[in-house]
Design a protein around this motif. Sequence first.
Motif, PDB file in Angstrom:
ATOM      1  N   LYS A   1      39.110  47.109  25.894  1.00 25.73           N
ATOM      2  CA  LYS A   1      38.516  45.978  26.605  1.00 25.73           C
ATOM      3  C   LYS A   1      39.540  45.330  27.534  1.00 25.73           C
ATOM      4  O   LYS A   1      39.203  44.929  28.666  1.00 25.73           O
ATOM      5  N   ILE A   2      40.794  45.230  27.093  1.00 23.03           N
ATOM      6  CA  ILE A   2      41.845  44.672  27.960  1.00 23.03           C
ATOM      7  C   ILE A   2      41.992  45.527  29.215  1.00 23.03           C
ATOM      8  O   ILE A   2      42.054  45.000  30.333  1.00 23.03           O
ATOM      9  N   ARG A   3      42.042  46.833  29.044  1.00 21.32           N
ATOM     10  CA  ARG A   3      42.176  47.706  30.204  1.00 21.32           C
ATOM     11  C   ARG A   3      40.944  47.589  31.126  1.00 21.32           C
ATOM     12  O   ARG A   3      41.058  47.637  32.357  1.00 21.32           O
ATOM     13  N   GLU A   4      39.782  47.398  30.545  1.00 16.78           N
ATOM     14  CA  GLU A   4      38.568  47.216  31.342  1.00 16.78           C
ATOM     15  C   GLU A   4      38.641  45.915  32.139  1.00 16.78           C
ATOM     16  O   GLU A   4      38.303  45.881  33.335  1.00 16.78           O
ATOM     17  N   LEU A   5      39.097  44.845  31.504  1.00 17.95           N
ATOM     18  CA  LEU A   5      39.225  43.558  32.192  1.00 17.95           C
ATOM     19  C   LEU A   5      40.239  43.664  33.332  1.00 17.95           C
ATOM     20  O   LEU A   5      40.055  43.071  34.399  1.00 17.95           O
ATOM     21  N   GLU A   6      41.327  44.418  33.097  1.00 18.51           N
ATOM     22  CA  GLU A   6      42.315  44.603  34.158  1.00 18.51           C
ATOM     23  C   GLU A   6      41.708  45.325  35.361  1.00 18.51           C
ATOM     24  O   GLU A   6      41.961  44.957  36.510  1.00 18.51           O
ATOM     25  N   ARG A   7      40.941  46.367  35.097  1.00 18.43           N
ATOM     26  CA  ARG A   7      40.325  47.116  36.192  1.00 18.43           C
ATOM     27  C   ARG A   7      39.279  46.270  36.928  1.00 18.43           C
ATOM     28  O   ARG A   7      39.065  46.420  38.135  1.00 18.43           O
ATOM     29  N   ASP A   8      38.628  45.376  36.185  1.00 18.31           N
ATOM     30  CA  ASP A   8      37.512  44.607  36.734  1.00 18.31           C
ATOM     31  C   ASP A   8      37.984  43.415  37.577  1.00 18.31           C
ATOM     32  O   ASP A   8      37.795  43.383  38.787  1.00 18.31           O
ATOM     33  N   HIS A   9      38.663  42.448  36.930  1.00 16.06           N
ATOM     34  CA  HIS A   9      38.929  41.217  37.679  1.00 16.06           C
ATOM     35  C   HIS A   9      40.157  40.438  37.217  1.00 16.06           C
ATOM     36  O   HIS A   9      40.452  39.382  37.788  1.00 16.06           O
ATOM     37  N   LEU A  10      40.902  40.919  36.217  1.00 11.47           N
ATOM     38  CA  LEU A  10      41.943  40.080  35.629  1.00 11.47           C
ATOM     39  C   LEU A  10      42.966  39.616  36.657  1.00 11.47           C
ATOM     40  O   LEU A  10      43.451  38.487  36.604  1.00 11.47           O
ATOM     41  N   TYR A  11      43.307  40.484  37.605  1.00 10.27           N
ATOM     42  CA  TYR A  11      44.342  40.137  38.588  1.00 10.27           C
ATOM     43  C   TYR A  11      43.767  39.845  39.975  1.00 10.27           C
ATOM     44  O   TYR A  11      44.500  39.787  40.950  1.00 10.27           O
ATOM     45  N   ALA A  12      42.460  39.673  40.029  1.00 13.71           N
ATOM     46  CA  ALA A  12      41.819  39.393  41.318  1.00 13.71           C
ATOM     47  C   ALA A  12      42.026  37.932  41.693  1.00 13.71           C
ATOM     48  O   ALA A  12      41.971  37.036  40.849  1.00 13.71           O
TER      49      ALA A  12
END
Length: 408
Positions: free
Chosen positions: A389-400
């Motif tokens: 889930k962390i890796r998914e959040l990173e790919r999605d928007h975490l650093y946007a």
Amino acid sequence: MGRLLLPALGRHGLECVHVQSPHPDVHMARLPFPDGFVANVRHHGDVAATATALRELGVDWVLSSGESGVELADRLAAELGTPGNGMSRPTSRRNKYDMVLALRDAGVPHAATIVSSDADEIVKWAEETAGYPVVLKPVASSATDNVVACSSAEQVRAVHEKIMNSNDRHDKPNTVVLAQEFLDGDEYFVNTVSRDGEHHTVEIWRYYKTRLPGGNIIYDYNEPLAPDDPDAKALESYTHQVLDALEVRNWASHTEIMMTARGPVLVECAARFGGGQVPDIIDRCLGTNQVDLIALAVADPEAFHRLPTTAYKLLRRLRYVHLVNADEHGVAPSDEAMAAIRALPSYAHAVTMHPAGNPLPRTVDVATQPGYVILISEDPEQLRADYRKIRELERDHLYAARPQEPAS
């Protein structure tokens, strides 16, 4: 990590003096100076003068709190006559080539290694001796700084040029490049505390790393190894041999090892704390921690010597997940963005390395990793699910970057 040592020693009634070494880690220099030291001594290169200042302050122990202080701490301890490490080859605890030579002379298994300012010499060595890939790195830096696995002569030359034209993490120019055989296997680190040449193992973890398309190697996640695991026993025994070969007799060490088909082989050993520790969590999950054990070794050596050689237990399962920004651009996550991570069932703790909204580069080493998250659960599948889930959040928007509000 020295920030954590200050209160740990204080709990034993010990006061601390801060010695500032002349070449601190450039990525750590931005951190605010901690409160609680009774004095601050700035070292300007004269060991005798700095030792005199410490002697006048009644200093009885000199400890290195980071890589930049390893050699200076040893020299000051030798000058003061306080407990320290062996001084027959002190550079072997910082210079990775001298480290290999010390292991060779002690008959301890080690990696095939060469140092050179000439890229063609390394290419020739790779093609005639080590084979590809070969790992290039600065000879005395830290934290995966410019550590690259090279698969061709062209890549060796390019990486060699990059390293030679840069300074290391302590702002010192790289005058040679170290090349080592690529060690194939599972990588671990062993954190220990020593006093008077007696070593106690505080924790053993397995590294899970990712090799990026350009050859850079970054941390993915880490998990601790149970002390009764057969690999743990072999790793502990090998680590203690390494410490003896490097004359590590007192205080902390952080040893990285590859478990290869021929057995444990050293990646590198640092005579200081392991980084990124959260003592309360480590204590809860492993029953002890390196910071408190250092304080015990200083304040009560008899109690320290009564500890078993393997001082930790695996009480709870945990996973350190290193945050990774895979894009060329990004921003440090806001508290709001991190809320989704804090909501994970196994979430225990998070550290972000930059203020929210600050620009982030693409992750290629420790210095460019945005931070880390600690997960704790008795259910291994929960740890795996929350990691995904962390890796998914990173790919999605975490650093946007947050979208701009429309003008009113």
